[in-house]
Design a protein around this motif. Structure first.
Motif, PDB file in Angstrom:
ATOM      1  N   ALA A 197      31.882  32.534  14.670  1.00 32.14           N
ATOM      2  CA  ALA A 197      32.067  32.713  13.713  1.00 32.14           C
ATOM      3  C   ALA A 197      31.743  32.316  12.401  1.00 32.14           C
ATOM      4  CB  ALA A 197      33.146  33.037  13.537  1.00 32.14           C
ATOM      5  N   LEU A 238      39.120  31.396  11.204  1.00 25.08           N
ATOM      6  CA  LEU A 238      37.648  32.328  12.296  1.00 25.08           C
ATOM      7  C   LEU A 238      38.886  31.600  13.576  1.00 25.08           C
ATOM      8  CD1 LEU A 238      34.525  29.906  10.430  1.00 25.08           C
ATOM      9  CD2 LEU A 238      35.645  32.961  10.243  1.00 25.08           C
ATOM     10  N   ILE A 290      36.226  37.474  10.365  1.00 24.29           N
ATOM     11  CA  ILE A 290      36.919  36.392   9.546  1.00 24.29           C
ATOM     12  C   ILE A 290      38.734  36.908   8.990  1.00 24.29           C
ATOM     13  CG2 ILE A 290      36.731  35.675   7.190  1.00 24.29           C
ATOM     14  CD1 ILE A 290      34.638  34.641   8.565  1.00 24.29           C
TER      15      ILE A 290
END
Length: 304
Positions: free
Chosen positions: A142, A217, A224
């Motif tokens: 992420a 994360l 998010i």
């Protein structure tokens, strides 16, 4: 003072603070952590905090600094059963960070009810950039997926990384925020891109005062999960300056918690947004490590 006596003093301060806040505190939950990390306690800084969203607070968090060279925080956590050693990337992320940057200190995060949860690596004098972070093999994908988003919104330099071993998430603490980040337009656009509720009024003004911002994360999604804004800690505090009302027991906790330094309490406040809404974390510094004193003096411009 012996390490055992320091641990007893720290436990007494935590127990007393929990009582002020109206939060249940069990020695069976807290003492094993203090005992496991007792070598670090004589020089440790300690921050206590509660969430203002619950009345009374359901948990009281205590964050303890672990000075470099005292103990290996992850090894201690595994040896004492606070963390399960695993082949999940969360199990190797701390070591991967340590291999890339000189960590000034570690921190552990625990709740008097929920127990041990996080280990942090703090490197305020050797910040890591987004590309350096994205190259860490155990870092959640992420981060790489959101690098452009962070850069667009002037979030580029990370001073601390927290690993939540219970939830399998990572917190990235962005520092050295430029004035471009603090504009209302930038913060509102950031929230829109994150798909999180937009701050307004006193909440937006509070976010604009941030000296650090962190995001949460996970490894299973590019989303998010949370963003948090933290202005500089203050010496003394005025509840009317906060963006949400503070209940009497929380005010009693902040003012009445034990502290080992002179003068009014040094208080940290942080507002957090998730998809479910917003809430405030608030709490006093209980003990100050040498690094805490140095950083707080830089932030406040006053001796600590």
């Amino acid at each position: 003072m012996s390490k055992a006596t320091v641990a007893e003093d720290v436990y007494a301060a935590i127990e007393e603070s929990a009582r002020l806040a109206g939060t249940p505190c069990s020695r069976e939950t807290v003492w094993p952590v203090l005992s496991a990390y007792e070598k670090a306690l004589p020089q440790a800084g300690i921050v206590l905090s509660v969430s203002t969203v619950e009345h009374p607070p359901a948990d009281l968090d205590y964050t303890i600094t672990v000075p470099s060279g005292t103990v290996d925080p992850y090894a201690v956590a595994v040896a004492n059963g606070f963390v399960t050693d695993t082949d999940h990337p969360a199990g190797t992320l701390l070591a991967d960070i340590q291999a890339r940057v000189p960590v000034t200190e570690h921190l552990i995060d625990c709740g008097v009810v929920s127990g041990f949860s996080k280990i942090y690596a703090h490197f305020p004098f050797d910040l890591l950039g987004l590309s350096q972070l994205a190259d860490i093999p155990s870092m959640p994908p992420a981060l790489a997926d959101n690098t452009d988003l962070f850069a667009r919104h002037h979030l580029t330099d990370v001073a601390m990384i927290g690993i939540d071993y219970q939830r399998k998430t990572v917190n990235l603490y962005f520092a050295h925020l430029p004035e471009e980040f603090r504009t209302a337009q930038n913060i509102l656009e950031l929230h829109r891109e994150l798909g999180l509720p937009e701050p307004s009024g006193k909440m937006l003004e509070f976010a604009q005062k941030s000296f650090r911002v962190y995001v949460t994360l996970g490894w299973d999604s590019s989303r998010i999960e949370r963003i948090c804004y933290a202005p500089s800690p203050v010496r003394g505090w005025d509840p009317s300056h906060l963006p949400v009302p503070v209940e009497p027991e929380v005010e009693k906790f902040v003012n009445g918690s034990r502290r080992t330094y002179a003068g009014p309490p040094i208080v940290i406040a942080a507002v957090k947004w998730t998809a479910d809404g917003q809430y405030l974390n608030l709490g006093p510094y209980c003990r100050l490590s040498p690094l805490m004193r140095k950083l707080l003096q830089q932030l406040t411009g006053q001796p600590v």
